[in-house]
Design a protein around this motif. Structure first.
Motif, PDB file in Angstrom:
ATOM      1  N   VAL A   7       0.841  -1.206   0.000  1.00 50.33           N
ATOM      2  CA  VAL A   7       0.000   0.000   0.000  1.00 50.33           C
ATOM      3  C   VAL A   7       0.875   1.254   0.000  1.00 50.33           C
ATOM      4  O   VAL A   7       0.595   2.208  -0.731  1.00 50.33           O
ATOM      5  CB  VAL A   7      -0.986  -0.011   1.185  1.00 50.33           C
ATOM      6  CG1 VAL A   7      -1.706   1.324   1.313  1.00 50.33           C
ATOM      7  CG2 VAL A   7      -2.000  -1.145   1.017  1.00 50.33           C
ATOM      8  N   LEU A   8       1.954   1.239   0.783  1.00 51.05           N
ATOM      9  CA  LEU A   8       2.872   2.386   0.775  1.00 51.05           C
ATOM     10  C   LEU A   8       3.486   2.577  -0.618  1.00 51.05           C
ATOM     11  O   LEU A   8       3.603   3.706  -1.107  1.00 51.05           O
ATOM     12  CB  LEU A   8       3.967   2.209   1.823  1.00 51.05           C
ATOM     13  CG  LEU A   8       3.511   2.321   3.280  1.00 51.05           C
ATOM     14  CD1 LEU A   8       4.657   1.964   4.233  1.00 51.05           C
ATOM     15  CD2 LEU A   8       2.966   3.703   3.589  1.00 51.05           C
ATOM     16  N   GLY A   9       3.868   1.478  -1.261  1.00 51.47           N
ATOM     17  CA  GLY A   9       4.373   1.560  -2.635  1.00 51.47           C
ATOM     18  C   GLY A   9       3.298   2.044  -3.590  1.00 51.47           C
ATOM     19  O   GLY A   9       3.581   2.765  -4.547  1.00 51.47           O
ATOM     20  N   GLY A  10       2.048   1.642  -3.329  1.00 52.11           N
ATOM     21  CA  GLY A  10       0.930   2.126  -4.130  1.00 52.11           C
ATOM     22  C   GLY A  10       0.766   3.631  -4.019  1.00 52.11           C
ATOM     23  O   GLY A  10       0.452   4.310  -4.998  1.00 52.11           O
ATOM     24  N   VAL A  11       0.990   4.161  -2.835  1.00 53.95           N
ATOM     25  CA  VAL A  11       0.927   5.621  -2.652  1.00 53.95           C
ATOM     26  C   VAL A  11       2.039   6.285  -3.461  1.00 53.95           C
ATOM     27  O   VAL A  11       1.813   7.335  -4.084  1.00 53.95           O
ATOM     28  CB  VAL A  11       0.993   5.998  -1.156  1.00 53.95           C
ATOM     29  CG1 VAL A  11       1.147   7.505  -0.976  1.00 53.95           C
ATOM     30  CG2 VAL A  11      -0.252   5.497  -0.424  1.00 53.95           C
ATOM     31  N   LEU A  12       3.229   5.678  -3.495  1.00 52.44           N
ATOM     32  CA  LEU A  12       4.290   6.216  -4.348  1.00 52.44           C
ATOM     33  C   LEU A  12       3.852   6.190  -5.811  1.00 52.44           C
ATOM     34  O   LEU A  12       4.037   7.179  -6.541  1.00 52.44           O
ATOM     35  CB  LEU A  12       5.595   5.430  -4.179  1.00 52.44           C
ATOM     36  CG  LEU A  12       6.721   5.831  -5.146  1.00 52.44           C
ATOM     37  CD1 LEU A  12       7.140   7.278  -4.920  1.00 52.44           C
ATOM     38  CD2 LEU A  12       7.911   4.893  -5.004  1.00 52.44           C
ATOM     39  N   GLY A  13       3.267   5.078  -6.268  1.00 56.02           N
ATOM     40  CA  GLY A  13       2.753   5.018  -7.641  1.00 56.02           C
ATOM     41  C   GLY A  13       1.708   6.091  -7.895  1.00 56.02           C
ATOM     42  O   GLY A  13       1.704   6.742  -8.948  1.00 56.02           O
ATOM     43  N   TYR A  14       0.828   6.301  -6.927  1.00 59.05           N
ATOM     44  CA  TYR A  14      -0.201   7.349  -7.012  1.00 59.05           C
ATOM     45  C   TYR A  14       0.468   8.719  -7.199  1.00 59.05           C
ATOM     46  O   TYR A  14       0.075   9.500  -8.066  1.00 59.05           O
ATOM     47  CB  TYR A  14      -1.037   7.323  -5.730  1.00 59.05           C
ATOM     48  CG  TYR A  14      -2.129   8.343  -5.660  1.00 59.05           C
ATOM     49  CD1 TYR A  14      -3.435   8.013  -6.011  1.00 59.05           C
ATOM     50  CD2 TYR A  14      -1.878   9.642  -5.226  1.00 59.05           C
ATOM     51  CE1 TYR A  14      -4.451   8.945  -5.939  1.00 59.05           C
ATOM     52  CE2 TYR A  14      -2.884  10.578  -5.147  1.00 59.05           C
ATOM     53  CZ  TYR A  14      -4.174  10.231  -5.500  1.00 59.05           C
ATOM     54  OH  TYR A  14      -5.178  11.161  -5.431  1.00 59.05           O
ATOM     55  N   LEU A  15       1.498   9.001  -6.385  1.00 59.48           N
ATOM     56  CA  LEU A  15       2.201  10.286  -6.472  1.00 59.48           C
ATOM     57  C   LEU A  15       2.951  10.421  -7.793  1.00 59.48           C
ATOM     58  O   LEU A  15       3.013  11.514  -8.368  1.00 59.48           O
ATOM     59  CB  LEU A  15       3.145  10.457  -5.283  1.00 59.48           C
ATOM     60  CG  LEU A  15       2.459  10.560  -3.920  1.00 59.48           C
ATOM     61  CD1 LEU A  15       3.496  10.567  -2.793  1.00 59.48           C
ATOM     62  CD2 LEU A  15       1.544  11.766  -3.839  1.00 59.48           C
ATOM     63  N   ILE A  16       3.498   9.326  -8.292  1.00 57.65           N
ATOM     64  CA  ILE A  16       4.152   9.356  -9.610  1.00 57.65           C
ATOM     65  C   ILE A  16       3.128   9.768 -10.668  1.00 57.65           C
ATOM     66  O   ILE A  16       3.390  10.629 -11.499  1.00 57.65           O
ATOM     67  CB  ILE A  16       4.790   7.987  -9.946  1.00 57.65           C
ATOM     68  CG1 ILE A  16       6.030   7.747  -9.085  1.00 57.65           C
ATOM     69  CG2 ILE A  16       5.137   7.897 -11.441  1.00 57.65           C
ATOM     70  CD1 ILE A  16       6.588   6.330  -9.169  1.00 57.65           C
ATOM     71  N   GLY A  17       1.960   9.132 -10.629  1.00 63.07           N
ATOM     72  CA  GLY A  17       0.912   9.478 -11.586  1.00 63.07           C
ATOM     73  C   GLY A  17       0.431  10.905 -11.439  1.00 63.07           C
ATOM     74  O   GLY A  17       0.154  11.588 -12.419  1.00 63.07           O
TER      75      GLY A  17
END
Length: 192
Positions: free
Chosen positions: A66-76
């Motif tokens: 989930v933390l990595g997903g937040v990074l992906g979200y911020l990348i997007g």
């Protein structure tokens, strides 16, 4: 072509290392935003090797995914233009377009399903940020979807125990290629 058997053996060797929980956390974080190998391949052998810690490993995998997903979200959200050439280079551009359509049609439900499914979750996290999905519902759906998946995997390994390892070893190549076919079949279906 044997691809998944050697990968399974490599990850199995990582799972026996004294820093295996750290590797699992790092792999879980990276897979949700840029790394191609799902953390299940490490969660499974770790849960088999230490069934008494299987639920801890599932929790660790969920948290860092989930933390990595937040990074992906911020990348997007902030860096899509910057990473777009990389997305095109690895051939994910057509998939991104499909993701945008899925978000328009299904909203939060797509994160829930993507979190649980074998589809490349990183494309969904990046698209969620790029399309401006609200962060809190994204996190909640990610916790539920990813948690359900990883706790299911760990529970099956804990329940099946050591007797499942020969089955996994025997079928890892077939399961890996079946996974690839399902993902590409789904994407082809959406593109057509």
């Amino acid at each position: 072509m044997k691809l998944f058997g050697p990968l399974y053996d490599l990850v199995l060797s990582w799972s026996r290392h004294r820093h295996a929980p750290r590797y699992l956390a790092g792999m879980s974080f990276a897979e949700s935003s840029f790394f191609p190998i799902p953390p299940d391949v490490m969660l499974m052998p770790m849960s088999l090797a230490r069934p008494e810690k299987a639920m801890y490993f599932a929790w660790l995998t969920t948290l860092f995914s989930v933390l990595g997903g937040v990074l992906g979200y911020l990348i997007g959200m902030w860096l899509l233009e910057w990473v777009w050439p990389l997305i095109e280079r690895v051939g994910y551009a057509p998939y991104y377009d499909v993701m945008v359509e899925l978000f328009a049609e299904y909203g939060i439900w797509i994160i829930l399903v993507a979190g649980f499914s074998p589809l490349p979750y990183k494309m969904f996290t990046i698209t969620a940020g790029a399309t401006g999905m609200a962060l809190l519902p994204f996190i909640i759906a990610s916790v539920i979807g990813r948690g359900a998946r990883f706790f299911l995997v760990a529970s099956l390994m804990k329940w099946g125990g050591v007797k499942m390892e020969p089955f996994i070893r025997k079928w890892v190549e077939w399961l890996g290629w079946a996974f690839v076919l399902v993902v590409f079949g789904f994407i082809a279906y959406k593109l057509l």
